[in-house]
Scaffold this active site. Structure first.
Site, PDB file in Angstrom:
ATOM      1  N   HIS A 198       0.857  -1.185   0.000  1.00  0.00           N
ATOM      2  CA  HIS A 198       0.000   0.000   0.000  1.00  0.00           C
ATOM      3  C   HIS A 198       0.895   1.238   0.000  1.00  0.00           C
ATOM      4  CE1 HIS A 198      -3.433  -2.567   1.812  1.00  0.00           C
ATOM      5  NE2 HIS A 198      -3.562  -2.473   0.497  1.00  0.00           N
ATOM      6  N   ALA A 199       0.714   2.088  -0.998  1.00  0.00           N
ATOM      7  CA  ALA A 199       1.684   3.127  -1.320  1.00  0.00           C
ATOM      8  C   ALA A 199       1.954   4.102  -0.177  1.00  0.00           C
ATOM      9  CB  ALA A 199       1.202   3.897  -2.555  1.00  0.00           C
ATOM     10  N   ARG A 200       0.915   4.507   0.547  1.00  0.00           N
ATOM     11  CA  ARG A 200       1.076   5.581   1.537  1.00  0.00           C
ATOM     12  C   ARG A 200       1.681   5.115   2.858  1.00  0.00           C
ATOM     13  NH1 ARG A 200      -5.385   6.704   2.371  1.00  0.00           N
ATOM     14  NH2 ARG A 200      -6.007   4.681   3.209  1.00  0.00           N
ATOM     15  N   ARG A 256      -3.087   4.980  -2.025  1.00  0.00           N
ATOM     16  CA  ARG A 256      -2.948   3.624  -1.489  1.00  0.00           C
ATOM     17  C   ARG A 256      -2.774   2.565  -2.582  1.00  0.00           C
ATOM     18  NH1 ARG A 256      -5.543   0.067   2.791  1.00  0.00           N
ATOM     19  NH2 ARG A 256      -6.574  -1.660   1.711  1.00  0.00           N
ATOM     20  N   ASN A 289      -3.700  -5.710  -2.462  1.00  0.00           N
ATOM     21  CA  ASN A 289      -3.936  -6.651  -1.363  1.00  0.00           C
ATOM     22  C   ASN A 289      -5.400  -7.064  -1.240  1.00  0.00           C
ATOM     23  OD1 ASN A 289      -2.716  -8.201   0.704  1.00  0.00           O
ATOM     24  ND2 ASN A 289      -3.620  -6.843   2.252  1.00  0.00           N
ATOM     25  N   ARG A 290      -6.179  -6.804  -2.261  1.00  0.00           N
ATOM     26  CA  ARG A 290      -7.523  -7.368  -2.391  1.00  0.00           C
ATOM     27  C   ARG A 290      -7.646  -8.119  -3.708  1.00  0.00           C
ATOM     28  NH1 ARG A 290      -6.959  -5.832   1.960  1.00  0.00           N
ATOM     29  NH2 ARG A 290      -8.323  -4.599   3.304  1.00  0.00           N
ATOM     30  N   HIS A 347       2.674  -3.858   6.809  1.00  0.00           N
ATOM     31  CA  HIS A 347       1.841  -2.679   6.559  1.00  0.00           C
ATOM     32  C   HIS A 347       2.015  -1.667   7.697  1.00  0.00           C
ATOM     33  CE1 HIS A 347      -0.780  -4.768   3.490  1.00  0.00           C
ATOM     34  NE2 HIS A 347      -0.231  -5.809   4.091  1.00  0.00           N
ATOM     35  N   TYR A 399     -10.997  -6.401  10.909  1.00  0.00           N
ATOM     36  CA  TYR A 399     -12.266  -6.504  10.195  1.00  0.00           C
ATOM     37  C   TYR A 399     -12.168  -7.625   9.172  1.00  0.00           C
ATOM     38  CZ  TYR A 399      -9.301  -3.381   7.413  1.00  0.00           C
ATOM     39  OH  TYR A 399      -8.241  -2.820   6.758  1.00  0.00           O
ATOM     40  N   GLU A 422       0.908  -4.674  11.066  1.00  0.00           N
ATOM     41  CA  GLU A 422       0.606  -3.246  10.987  1.00  0.00           C
ATOM     42  C   GLU A 422       1.530  -2.558  11.985  1.00  0.00           C
ATOM     43  OE1 GLU A 422      -1.383  -1.733   8.946  1.00  0.00           O
ATOM     44  OE2 GLU A 422      -2.791  -3.254   8.210  1.00  0.00           O
TER      45      GLU A 422
END
Length: 466
Positions: A198-200, A256, A289-290, A347, A399, A422
């Site tokens: 995820h880029a950010r 993202r 990632n989806r 992440h 989630y 994370e």
């Protein structure tokens, strides 16, 4: 927040003296007039009941206000903070809507653009008197800088470092994994680590770079517990989404997804939440990632290309997910079935160490072993600076999330120990983690990864020398 206030004060003083610097420096410090996030605030919203969580999740999918909202985290559980960036025009109405539903709301970042500018200025000042040929661990680095660093490391330590090409992105960038292993026959199991999907999430790539450097250092370690290369080989992918990462530097710090253009046939008729179909979020990008074939159309992934969690048109439609699949296939062909000891995707943010499943609440067969290994990892991580991580299955800790690499690695690729991390923090700064925390974040994460590796090693007949 006192540290950042002090840093901000330093920058204010610096900007007052900026006339003494060259014109180029003045250009770097200046905030663009068309700043994308000028006046945006980041809210911390806390649902207090299951009903409030459900309402907030429904609002995210079908907002009653046509606002430009950037959801930094998803509604998950009661008392768990949800962060989102809000444009100034609809801030008051949005806060009123949330409070009317009984949600707790506070502002964590009063001006997002100012914080982005502060981040740029910190990097500029840190680099100002630095030898351009010296690597600076205390700032975020562009993709070009990261690639140059990797090229130097591979050239300097060619006996243990090499690269493998995995894929080429839509914009023509190479996705290459760094192979870290001692010379000789393939006899050790292997661990995969990827960062920056995820880029950010800018603190992720330096964490992978730190892992490579620590493995290099470990070759000459006199401490057996630090010599992981005697036990494992490693495949490390520092920037899994290079196109998105570059765009987050050049155009949109909060980007993202990847940067594949969205075909007209993929777009919905109407869309709220990011300014309608004119938004760049609707015109470009899939969440890599989806994009894995695990409950692909299920909950926790979006079929709307305007969303940050858009899953794409089909599994493995994107170069970034293809690259990870290719990396795993290469490891299987080189090491054999059952020899991939762990798959780790790094992440930020929230301070979580998570295991399968993400797409369903059911515990997998490896649940008890997952929990044991994760406890060891987070305990070792906490020993460094006292940072506390929550651990458990993705679907329980945050989630439901369908189509993730971790579930795919576990269920389809058969990698028992598949984890999503994370990193710092818990939401105070979110994706804009202060750069003075980069080194500490990387160090503690490596301690956790080392603990994880030794906890798994006994399954390969290797006893830890802790």
């Amino acid at each position: 927040r006192s540290e950042m206030h002090q840093i901000a004060a330093v920058f204010m003083l610096f900007c007052g003296c900026v006339r003494s610097l060259p014109a180029a420096a003045d250009h770097v410090i200046k905030v663009a007039e068309d700043s994308k996030y000028a006046g945006y605030k980041v809210l911390a919203v806390i649902p207090n009941t299951e009903e409030e969580v459900a309402w907030l999740a429904s609002f995210k999918l079908n907002p009653t206000l046509n606002c430009t909202l950037d959801w930094w985290s998803e509604p998950s559980l009661p008392a768990v903070t949800v962060s989102l960036a809000v444009n100034p025009d609809c801030l008051d109405n949005l806060i009123a809507e949330f409070k009317a539903q009984g949600l707790s709301v506070r502002v964590t970042i009063p001006d997002l653009e100012q914080l982005i500018t502060l981040e740029k200025n910190y990097r500029f000042l840190s680099q100002l008197y630095q030898d351009p040929y010296d690597w600076n661990d205390n700032v975020y680095h562009s993709l070009q800088e990261i690639n140059e660093r990797i090229k130097w490391l591979v050239g300097r330590y060619s006996e243990i470092l090499s690269t493998k090409h995995l894929a080429t992105t839509y914009e023509g960038r190479d996705i290459e994994v760094i192979v870290v292993r001692k010379p000789g026959a393939v006899t050790r199991p292997v661990i995969w680590i990827d960062c920056g999907i995820h880029a950010r999430e800018w603190v992720s790539p330096p964490t992978c770079l730190h892992a490579i450097e620590r493995l290099i250092d470990s070759v000459n370690s006199v401490e057996p517990k630090e010599d992981l290369l005697s036990v494992y080989d490693f495949y490390i992918l520092p920037v899994a989404n290079p196109d998105g990462y570059v765009y987050s530097w050049t155009n949109d710090r909060m980007w993202r997804k990847n940067r594949r253009p969205i075909a007209q046939s993929e777009k919905p008729a109407t869309s709220w939440g990011w300014g309608g179909l004119s938004s760049s979020k609707c015109d470009f990008g899939v969440d890599p990632n989806r994009n894995f074939p695990i409950n692909f159309y299920g909950q926790g992934a979006s079929s709307n290309p305007c969303d940050d969690s858009y899953h794409g048109i089909e599994p493995f439609s994107e170069a970034e997910s293809q690259a990870i699949r290719e990396g795993v296939e290469i490891m299987k062909s080189v090491y054999g079935e059952g020899r991939i000891a762990a798959f780790v995707s790094v992440h930020a943010y929230s301070q979580f160490w998570m295991s399968p499943y993400g797409y369903k609440k059911t515990h997998p067969s490896g649940y008890k072993d997952h929990m044991r290994v994760m406890k060891t990892a987070v305990d070792e991580l906490a020993k460094v600076y006292g940072t506390k991580f929550t651990y458990g299955p993705i679907s329980e800790v945050i989630y439901i999330a369908s189509g993730s690499s971790v579930d795919w690695a576990y269920e389809d690729a058969g990698i028992k120990y598949s984890f999503a991390l994370e990193l710092r923090d818990r939401g105070e700064w979110g994706f804009l983690l202060p750069q003075e925390e980069i080194v500490a974040t990387a160090r503690e994460t490596w301690a956790g990864l080392t603990g994880m590796a030794w906890a798994i090693a006994k399954e390969y007949g290797i006893e830890s020398s802790h």
